[in-house]
Design an enzyme around this catalytic site. Structure first.
Site, PDB file in Angstrom:
ATOM      1  N   HIS A 285     -16.403 -12.497  -9.625  1.00 35.33           N
ATOM      2  CA  HIS A 285     -16.290 -13.594  -8.670  1.00 35.33           C
ATOM      3  C   HIS A 285     -16.811 -14.888  -9.306  1.00 35.33           C
ATOM      4  O   HIS A 285     -17.393 -14.852 -10.394  1.00 35.33           O
ATOM      5  CB  HIS A 285     -17.069 -13.269  -7.377  1.00 35.33           C
ATOM      6  CG  HIS A 285     -18.541 -13.070  -7.575  1.00 35.33           C
ATOM      7  ND1 HIS A 285     -19.161 -11.841  -7.506  1.00 35.33           N
ATOM      8  CD2 HIS A 285     -19.533 -13.958  -7.839  1.00 35.33           C
ATOM      9  CE1 HIS A 285     -20.451 -11.976  -7.715  1.00 35.33           C
ATOM     10  NE2 HIS A 285     -20.707 -13.260  -7.924  1.00 35.33           N
TER      11      HIS A 285
HETATM   12  P1  TYD Z   1     -22.354  -9.212  -5.219  1.00 34.97           P
HETATM   13  O1  TYD Z   1     -22.917 -10.588  -5.424  1.00 34.97           O
HETATM   14  O2  TYD Z   1     -20.875  -9.094  -5.059  1.00 34.97           O
HETATM   15  O3  TYD Z   1     -22.833  -8.258  -6.422  1.00 34.97           O
HETATM   16  P2  TYD Z   1     -22.433  -8.273  -7.990  1.00 34.97           P
HETATM   17  O4  TYD Z   1     -21.970  -9.658  -8.347  1.00 34.97           O
HETATM   18  O5  TYD Z   1     -23.682  -7.870  -8.713  1.00 34.97           O
HETATM   19  O6  TYD Z   1     -21.352  -7.261  -8.192  1.00 34.97           O
HETATM   20  O7  TYD Z   1     -23.121  -8.547  -3.976  1.00 34.97           O
HETATM   21  C1  TYD Z   1     -22.931  -7.195  -3.626  1.00 34.97           C
HETATM   22  C2  TYD Z   1     -23.184  -7.068  -2.130  1.00 34.97           C
HETATM   23  O8  TYD Z   1     -24.524  -7.439  -1.811  1.00 34.97           O
HETATM   24  C3  TYD Z   1     -22.279  -7.950  -1.271  1.00 34.97           C
HETATM   25  O9  TYD Z   1     -21.910  -7.226  -0.133  1.00 34.97           O
HETATM   26  C4  TYD Z   1     -23.154  -9.097  -0.850  1.00 34.97           C
HETATM   27  C5  TYD Z   1     -24.545  -8.497  -0.857  1.00 34.97           C
HETATM   28  N1  TYD Z   1     -25.595  -9.471  -1.245  1.00 34.97           N
HETATM   29  C6  TYD Z   1     -26.464  -9.960  -0.269  1.00 34.97           C
HETATM   30  O10 TYD Z   1     -26.381  -9.608   0.923  1.00 34.97           O
HETATM   31  N2  TYD Z   1     -27.422 -10.862  -0.642  1.00 34.97           N
HETATM   32  C7  TYD Z   1     -27.555 -11.286  -1.935  1.00 34.97           C
HETATM   33  O11 TYD Z   1     -28.465 -12.109  -2.234  1.00 34.97           O
HETATM   34  C8  TYD Z   1     -26.636 -10.774  -2.928  1.00 34.97           C
HETATM   35  C9  TYD Z   1     -26.723 -11.234  -4.352  1.00 34.97           C
HETATM   36  C10 TYD Z   1     -25.667  -9.880  -2.524  1.00 34.97           C
END
Ligand code: TYD
Length: 156
Positions: free
Chosen positions: A60
């Site tokens: 993303h």
């Molecule tokens: P995501 O940022 O997509 O993880 P990565 O980039 O490491 O693959 O986040 C994964 C899930 O966690 C998504 O459902 C959103 C949630 N999340 C939160 O609720 N708060 C946060 O601070 C973060 C970073 C993620």
């Protein structure tokens, strides 16, 4: 990470922390906002238990959020894409992180079994700030570029 590494992607940068190596009694790493990290830190999160070697995280970009990402244990590969240039970095040095500015598509993979990722972020969590569709990222990235050109034209 190669110490002579140069970042070619836009919206990024290297973040070097202060550290004290005190073997065998440990290492201390320091990240101060607006000093080592060029934004106020409003959120900290970390990722561990990366037991699946085939795991892929990220995939993303953010609209406004600024982040600094560190590999504080082990190693992983960070893939960056600014919409024009792509670059792959090996993160394996806790003292050297990478800035993830707005409009930078990022993906993490190739995690060592002991990898721990630390992220410092400039704002509280907001799903609305995420761009999770690569096609949308490319469209926004292209329109931001042409927006810059039209602003310049308008200013003349
Ligand atoms: P995501 O940022 O997509 O993880 P990565 O980039 O490491 O693959 O986040 C994964 C899930 O966690 C998504 O459902 C959103 C949630 N999340 C939160 O609720 N708060 C946060 O601070 C973060 C970073 C993620």
């Amino acid at each position: 990470m190669n110490p002579r590494l140069k970042l070619r992607v836009r919206h990024s940068g290297l973040v070097d922390l202060s550290f004290f190596h005190d073997p065998p009694d440990g290492n201390l790493f320091i990240a101060e906002a607006k000093w080592h990290v060029p934004f106020p830190i409003r959120r900290v999160y970390f990722i561990n238990n990366l037991a699946n070697r085939a795991a892929v995280r990220g995939k993303h970009a953010h609209r406004k959020l600024q982040q600094a990402i560190f590999c504080i244990n082990g190693a992983f590969t960070l893939h960056l894409d600014d919409g024009r240039t792509r670059q792959r970095l090996l993160l394996n040095d806790p003292s050297r992180g990478v800035l993830l500015g707005p409009m930078l598509w990022h993906t993490m993979s190739g995690f060592s079994y002991d990898c721990v990722i630390l992220v410092l972020a400039s704002a509280r969590f907001s799903e609305r700030d995420y761009i999770r569709d690569y096609g949308e990222f490319q469209r926004l990235s292209r329109s931001a570029k042409s927006g810059t050109r039209s602003t310049r034209r308008a200013a003349r």
